[in-house]
Design an enzyme around this catalytic site. Structure first.
Site, PDB file in Angstrom:
ATOM      1  N   ASP A 337       0.862  -1.175   0.000  1.00 47.36           N
ATOM      2  CA  ASP A 337       0.000   0.000   0.000  1.00 47.36           C
ATOM      3  C   ASP A 337       0.903   1.231   0.000  1.00 47.36           C
ATOM      4  OD1 ASP A 337      -2.268   1.601   0.076  1.00 47.36           O
ATOM      5  OD2 ASP A 337      -3.205   0.465   1.703  1.00 47.36           O
ATOM      6  N   GLU A 537      -9.681   7.223   4.621  1.00 44.44           N
ATOM      7  CA  GLU A 537      -8.781   6.709   5.645  1.00 44.44           C
ATOM      8  C   GLU A 537      -8.092   7.836   6.412  1.00 44.44           C
ATOM      9  OE1 GLU A 537      -5.422   4.691   3.762  1.00 44.44           O
ATOM     10  OE2 GLU A 537      -6.094   5.532   1.860  1.00 44.44           O
TER      11      GLU A 537
END
Length: 856
Positions: A337, A537
């Site tokens: 990620d 997020e």
């Protein structure tokens, strides 16, 4: 007509779980609140086969594919191999970079567009894909002709592209309990993605959320691992095609099951935090989406930001290699990620042999790719990374590329769907999205069966989400956080008001939009559409599940309408279940609409009875602001259970007198410091003057009208001095890191005041203000900000003497500050001449009533 009570709903839910909805043999042990001793008792097992299954993966090993991969690798240099493992971002590479290095893949992050143009057309996307592809197969500089591939976060449709069909976020899809619909949605998403020349989608997210305070809860389908497992299989098949049919054909893209593993189970719902579940719970709860997705052939897995028992997943060899690859049999590749490798102990964004050795195959390294590329090559030559590990990673990457036909397919501009721009937001695609919206709505309350409404009546439509496609679509919508979007950014899309107005016109009624609920002619009924602002997020993490604590703007609107004798139907937009007892009490009907996406008009179809409610809660609805509750808990007492959802024929289970009392945790009674000698995390110090800004990184600074320096109050450099020259407004501002919103609503529950110690060094002839704001990336300036003048308090203090000032937080609430999303908790500013020092800035519990500036 069947009688419905909360007791029999709970009973029937428990019976259905016992009847097989839950996984057989799952213990549902979840140690998110475990003590240190319990944590140590659940150390990872080294015998993966005892817990993790060997999957019967439907995409079988093909010797012809392996032979082709071997042939390609036989002539590759180390430099070419490492380049396959590097994934930069489109804002940080050029066509020449691709020609020189031959990156194996690249991505566009949320809010990244071709030519940095938010309104880039599908043709612009295809043009960029084509140019980078051609550069990758051009061997003039790097000697390689291996085609690159483009990955994108198409998580609820092709959500980065203007005009694309946007489906409900995963939490809403979970409420439909319709796996066949998931496969259809995924196939549509694949086609719209391929229309822009992109090969690879970073979906599905298969997190099983245990704490709804997590800011990514809406990216989860359900708290039930069985639903997540089934949905993962459906979505992967929809994106990639079935293993025995059109696998990775001309209408399919590579899928990514993410984030491996346990991201939904971190302590406190902390984004990128630590999951301390036992290994059995890690499999039973958090890994079921991988069982579903990998079994049907998902070709990539994204490593998670979170840790498991203190060890970051990007560097976790046991889970990435021993479990995922060796035991479960996954033969695709593991991609990182966003700079996730840089969080591994001993690593940074430019250097992380540990991640490769642990089993990471592709570094997602948006901007620091050049140094990482050179460093990795050196580490292989020095023996820190074995050549065997590099070869394994490259074989996995090339295996997927061969399976996807990237060596044989035409270039992106010449692929079949790239020529069909009409696929973006196609009418038939929007019809499927509307079906998903209708099936996702969950009816929580329907007093006196007010729903379905009669569209021939006079209808007042209120609330700031009623005509706001951006708000109803949530995060990961065009921009990363989903902010800074207007209805004009959704051509072809519809707001919730659009649907209400259309049906009213068809039935001879009248729908009037009034955001604040004002009207000239009294309506027969009011529909109020309200809820959470968009977030993604980091920004979405919360301390409690209280909705809009403090300002209660939307609650005031509901109560105002009720007081006028108007029946109220609430449509609640949110990315998670929330504690809305007060709002439920003030509503005759209450609909959980989640984040429906671009087809908001479909909400009206259900409210007006063209279709009955089908949606069922995919998450348990909390009974208190701080309740963390999931099916399978030993003590299970939510307000409304998992699987709950009324139809028009059902009787209510909720009264109008739900408790609105808020219990304060004793753990939250400690002061929260902003400046205590040093600036306290997560805050950073900035200086502002006019349109200029500066991040404080030294003991002295001057910018525009403000001069800054550290000074001594009790110990060295424990205070901050600022001087304003009066030429323009300037301020010393403490802001959250990356300007993320922080949930400080617990400070209101604690009856806290903002307190600080100040020393006046000069006369004060102009206003000196203490400000706060909750404006994040892309927010409209002034939408949630205020300043309180303290000049009179300062002038009453002796010069060059330290004194304390305290301000009741209710003063900021009254001025519109939302403490559930605070970006700046303290700003000292002035447009006049002044010289001041400040120290010991904090929120002090139980001090609001005694504050120097009170607003109670």
């Amino acid at each position: 007509m069947r009688k419905t009570t909360l007791a029999n709903v709970v009973a029937s839910t428990v019976l259905s779980l016992a009847g097989g909805v839950l996984l057989t043999g799952c213990s549902f042990e979840d140690n998110t609140a475990a003590s240190v001793s319990e944590k140590n008792a659940t150390a990872p097992s080294t015998k993966a086969a005892q817990i993790w299954p060997k999957l019967d993966i439907e995409v079988k090993r093909d010797e012809a594919v392996e032979a082709k991969v071997s042939d390609i690798m036989s002539s590759m240099t180390l430099e070419q191999k490492v380049a396959q493992m590097i994934q930069p971002e489109i804002r940080n590479i050029s066509v020449e970079d691709m020609r020189k290095y031959g990156f194996g893949s690249y991505l566009n992050g949320g809010g990244a567009f071709p030519n940095n143009d938010k309104h880039a057309t599908p043709d612009d996307w295809v043009a960029l894909a084509e140019s980078l592809y051609q550069a990758s197969v051009d061997d003039s500089l790097d000697g390689s002709t291996i085609p690159t591939m483009w990955g994108t976060d198409a998580v609820h449709g092709h959500n980065n592209v203007i005009g694309a069909t946007l489906f409900p976020h995963n939490i809403g899809l979970g409420a439909t309990n319709n796996p066949a619909l998931m496969e259809e949605i995924a196939h549509i998403t694949a086609k719209e993605v391929m229309a822009t020349g992109i090969d690879w989608v970073f979906a599905p997210t298969v997190a099983v959320v245990r704490d709804d305070r997590w800011g990514r809860t809406y990216e989860s389908y359900s708290e039930d691992p069985a639903i997540v497992r089934e949905y993962a299989a459906s979505v992967v098949r929809g994106l990639q095609g079935a293993a025995d049919k059109d696998f990775l054909g001309d209408q399919r893209v590579i899928s990514t099951v993410k984030h491996f593993v346990g991201d939904g189970g971190t302590v406190g719902g902390d984004d990128q935090g630590d999951n301390i579940a036992s290994e059995q719970a890690l499999f039973d709860i958090h890994a079921q989406g991988y069982v579903g997705g990998l079994t049907v052939g998902a070709q990539s897995v994204m490593a998670s930001f979170n840790s498991w028992n203190g060890e970051k997943l990007h560097g976790h060899k046991y889970l990435l290699t021993d479990v995922l690859k060796d035991q479960m049999g996954f033969d695709g590749f593991v991609v990182g990620d966003w700079n996730g490798h840089g969080q591994v102990k001993g690593c940074n964004n430019n250097d992380c042999a540990q991640a490769i050795n642990a089993g990471l195959d592709i570094f997602m390294v948006p901007s620091d790719w050049k140094v990482l590329y050179d460093t990795t090559i050196s580490q292989v030559k020095e023996g820190a990374i074995s050549m065997a590990r590099i070869d394994d990673a490259v074989r996995r990457i090339l295996r997927v590329k061969v399976r996807a036909g990237l060596f044989d397919k035409p270039s992106p501009a010449n692929r079949p769907l790239s020529g069909d721009r009409s696929l973006i937001g196609k009418d038939s695609h929007r019809e499927v999205a509307k079906q998903a919206v209708r099936e996702s709505l969950v009816l929580l309350k329907n007093k006196d069966k007010i729903l379905p409404l009669d569209a021939s009546k006079r209808i007042l439509v209120a609330g700031d989400a009623a005509d706001n496609i951006g708000k109803q679509s949530g995060g990961w919508t065009i921009t990363w956080q989903g902010t800074n979007n207007t209805n004009e950014d959704f051509p072809g899309g519809t707001s919730i008001f659009d649907g209400i107005q259309s049906l009213a016109e068809q039935q001879g009624g009248e729908a009037v939009l009034s955001i604040d609920g004002e009207f000239e002619t009294k309506p027969d009924v009011a529909i109020v559409v309200f809820g959470e602002e968009p977030y993604a997020e980091g920004h979405g993490d919360r301390e409690t599940l209280i909705y809009q604590h403090g300002s209660k703007r939307d609650l005031a609107l509901l109560k105002k309408l009720k007081a006028q004798g108007i029946p109220v139907v609430s449509v609640f937009i949110s990315g998670r279940p929330m504690w809305v007892n007060a709002e439920l009490n003030a509503s005759d009907a209450f609909v959980a609409a989640w984040l429906p996406g671009s087809e908001g008009a479909a909400v009206a179809d259900v409210i007006f009875g063209k279709q009955d409610f089908k949606g069922k809660l995919p998450f348990s609805w909390p009974a208190s602001p701080q309740q963390i509750v999931n099916i399978g808990d030993e003590e299970y007492a939510p307000l409304l259970p998992y699987g709950f959802g009324l139809t028009f024929d059902d009787n209510d289970v909720l009264s109008d007198t739900l408790s609105t009392k808020v219990e304060v945790s004793s753990e939250s009674q400690e002061p929260m410091s902003i400046l205590k000698g040093a600036v306290q995390a997560p805050w950073e110090l900035w200086l502002y003057s006019g349109d200029k800004s500066l991040s404080v990184n030294a003991s002295t600074h001057t910018i525009g009208a403000i001069s800054y320096r550290t000074v001594d109050k009790e110990v060295q450099e424990d205070a901050r001095k600022v001087s304003f020259d009066g030429s323009e407004f300037a301020a010393m501002r403490f802001a959250s890191k990356s300007f993320f919103r922080e949930d400080l609503s617990a400070q209101l529950l604690n009856n806290a005041a903002l307190t600080f110690i100040v020393n006046r060094h000069s006369d004060i002839s102009s206003p000196v203000t203490i400000g706060m704001n909750c404006e994040g990336e892309g927010d409209v300036a002034g939408s949630c900000s205020t300043q309180i003048d303290i000049s009179s308090k300062l002038m009453a203090m002796p010069i060059d003497t330290w004194s304390t000032i305290s301000i009741d937080l209710q003063c900021f609430v009254d001025a519109g500050i939302d403490f559930t999303g605070l970006v700046v908790p303290f700003e000292l500013g002035s447009a006049g001449k002044a010289s001041l020092s400040v120290a010991d800035i904090q929120f002090t519990p139980e001090s609001a009533k005694e504050a120097d500036i009170s607003c109670q």
